[in-house]
Enzyme design. Structure first.
Site, PDB file in Angstrom:
ATOM      1  N   GLY A  47      12.666  20.604 -20.678  1.00 57.33           N
ATOM      2  CA  GLY A  47      11.928  20.013 -19.565  1.00 57.33           C
ATOM      3  C   GLY A  47      11.814  18.531 -19.841  1.00 57.33           C
ATOM      4  N   GLU A  48      10.618  18.024 -19.784  1.00 55.56           N
ATOM      5  CA  GLU A  48      10.392  16.610 -20.083  1.00 55.56           C
ATOM      6  C   GLU A  48       9.208  16.532 -21.045  1.00 55.56           C
ATOM      7  OE1 GLU A  48      11.888  13.646 -19.746  1.00 55.56           O
ATOM      8  OE2 GLU A  48      10.152  13.078 -20.923  1.00 55.56           O
ATOM      9  N   SER A  49       9.497  16.111 -22.258  1.00 56.68           N
ATOM     10  CA  SER A  49       8.492  16.208 -23.320  1.00 56.68           C
ATOM     11  C   SER A  49       7.264  15.340 -23.064  1.00 56.68           C
ATOM     12  CB  SER A  49       9.118  15.856 -24.676  1.00 56.68           C
ATOM     13  OG  SER A  49       9.626  14.540 -24.659  1.00 56.68           O
ATOM     14  N   CYS A  79      15.473  21.616 -26.727  1.00 56.11           N
ATOM     15  CA  CYS A  79      15.533  20.292 -26.097  1.00 56.11           C
ATOM     16  C   CYS A  79      14.156  19.606 -26.090  1.00 56.11           C
ATOM     17  CB  CYS A  79      16.156  20.414 -24.719  1.00 56.11           C
ATOM     18  SG  CYS A  79      16.851  18.860 -24.140  1.00 56.11           S
ATOM     19  N   ARG A 108      14.720  10.814 -28.841  1.00 54.88           N
ATOM     20  CA  ARG A 108      14.770  11.256 -27.435  1.00 54.88           C
ATOM     21  C   ARG A 108      15.962  10.638 -26.725  1.00 54.88           C
ATOM     22  NH1 ARG A 108      10.735   9.350 -23.956  1.00 54.88           N
ATOM     23  NH2 ARG A 108      11.416  10.777 -22.349  1.00 54.88           N
ATOM     24  N   ILE A 137      21.424  18.529 -22.063  1.00 57.23           N
ATOM     25  CA  ILE A 137      20.951  17.837 -20.851  1.00 57.23           C
ATOM     26  C   ILE A 137      19.928  16.778 -21.281  1.00 57.23           C
ATOM     27  CG2 ILE A 137      19.873  18.101 -18.592  1.00 57.23           C
ATOM     28  CD1 ILE A 137      20.599  21.181 -18.855  1.00 57.23           C
ATOM     29  N   ARG A 138      20.317  15.516 -21.202  1.00 56.81           N
ATOM     30  CA  ARG A 138      19.456  14.410 -21.676  1.00 56.81           C
ATOM     31  C   ARG A 138      18.795  14.793 -23.011  1.00 56.81           C
ATOM     32  NH1 ARG A 138      18.976  14.630 -16.423  1.00 56.81           N
ATOM     33  NH2 ARG A 138      17.067  15.843 -16.393  1.00 56.81           N
ATOM     34  N   HIS A 178      20.545  23.983 -24.727  1.00 57.13           N
ATOM     35  CA  HIS A 178      19.843  24.985 -23.901  1.00 57.13           C
ATOM     36  C   HIS A 178      20.571  26.325 -23.920  1.00 57.13           C
ATOM     37  CE1 HIS A 178      17.063  22.268 -21.691  1.00 57.13           C
ATOM     38  NE2 HIS A 178      17.975  21.369 -21.983  1.00 57.13           N
ATOM     39  N   GLU A 180      19.447  29.091 -23.171  1.00 56.75           N
ATOM     40  CA  GLU A 180      18.874  29.991 -22.152  1.00 56.75           C
ATOM     41  C   GLU A 180      19.651  29.941 -20.838  1.00 56.75           C
ATOM     42  OE1 GLU A 180      17.654  27.212 -23.187  1.00 56.75           O
ATOM     43  OE2 GLU A 180      16.850  26.025 -21.530  1.00 56.75           O
TER      44      GLU A 180
HETATM   45  N1  GLN Z   1      14.858  14.079 -22.204  1.00 55.73           N
HETATM   46  C1  GLN Z   1      13.874  15.110 -22.189  1.00 55.73           C
HETATM   47  C2  GLN Z   1      12.642  14.724 -22.999  1.00 55.73           C
HETATM   48  O1  GLN Z   1      12.574  13.675 -23.530  1.00 55.73           O
HETATM   49  C3  GLN Z   1      14.425  16.406 -22.704  1.00 55.73           C
HETATM   50  C4  GLN Z   1      15.451  16.967 -21.748  1.00 55.73           C
HETATM   51  C5  GLN Z   1      15.532  18.443 -21.715  1.00 55.73           C
HETATM   52  O2  GLN Z   1      14.649  19.177 -22.201  1.00 55.73           O
HETATM   53  N2  GLN Z   1      16.570  18.926 -21.108  1.00 55.73           N
HETATM   54  O3  GLN Z   1      11.730  15.501 -23.084  1.00 55.73           O
END
Ligand code: GLN
Length: 198
Positions: A47-49, A79, A108, A137-138, A178, A180
């Site tokens: 997700g987005e930390s 991630c 990150r 993914i990022r 990921h 999942e």
């Molecule tokens: N870039 C996201 C973060 O800093 C992580 C991306 C992801 O979980 N797919 O949290």
């Protein structure tokens, strides 16, 4: 039956619930402090930390989760989840905190803005001879590991070859990618095994 909680404040929760159930565990959502008491182990999704960190604190989950992790509850972070479990972050937001436990430094968005996402087959000895399709993914990578951290996988090709993307430290597991989203549940099965064997 082993009951594994999936931190459900943000991110791809449903995919982890399904992967855990397919791999043979009972999986429940964890969104409230009292739910933290009811689980044997925790999965922190991607997700987005930075957002996850804020919500974990807003929902009163930060202290209970930190406490259980400090007491040795097994956890797997994918991630953003890897970032949440890391003791140290590079390129985090200034006020960003983590739950911690894993003696690693993560960077990150390490693969750069141009490389938003990519996939690679990784050979991970702990999962058997078949390569695992890893979806990034990022993603973060692991910049530094402490002495008690086992490196499970590194990027194998391209400019980031050699970068650490999967680690284990006792009951704590983390991947930059990921698993999942691919339908291959070997990482979740491996984690369930870690939880059951202690
Ligand atoms: N870039 C996201 C973060 O800093 C992580 C991306 C992801 O979980 N797919 O949290």
């Amino acid at each position: 039956m082993t009951r594994i909680g999936v931190l459900s404040v943000q991110g791809d929760v449903r995919e982890h619930l399904q992967a855990l159930e397919s791999a043979g565990a009972e999986a429940i959502r964890v969104r409230r402090p009292e739910e933290v008491e009811r689980i044997d182990a925790l999965v922190i999704p991607g997700g987005e930390s930075t957002v996850m960190d804020k919500l974990v604190r807003a929902f009163g989950l930060f202290e209970p989760l930190r406490e259980r992790l400090a007491q040795g509850m097994p956890a797997y972070g994918s991630c953003a989840g890897m970032i949440m479990l890391a003791d140290r972050i590079e390129d985090g937001r200034a006020d960003q905190q983590t739950l911690g436990g894993l003696d690693i430094t993560v960077r990150r968005n390490a693969f750069g803005r141009q490389v938003d996402s990519f996939e690679e087959d990784l050979h991970i000895r702990a999962l058997g001879p078949q390569p695992l399709r890893a979806v990034f993914i990022r993603a973060p990578w692991v910049e530094h590991v402490g002495a008690s951290v086992e490196v499970l996988a590194r990027v194998e090709t391209g400019p980031a070859a050699g970068r650490i993307v999967a680690v284990r430290q006792g009951p704590l597991l983390a991947t930059s990618f990921h698993p999942e989203v691919t339908g291959d549940h070997r990482v979740h099965a491996y984690f369930i095994d870690v939880v059951r064997r202690g």
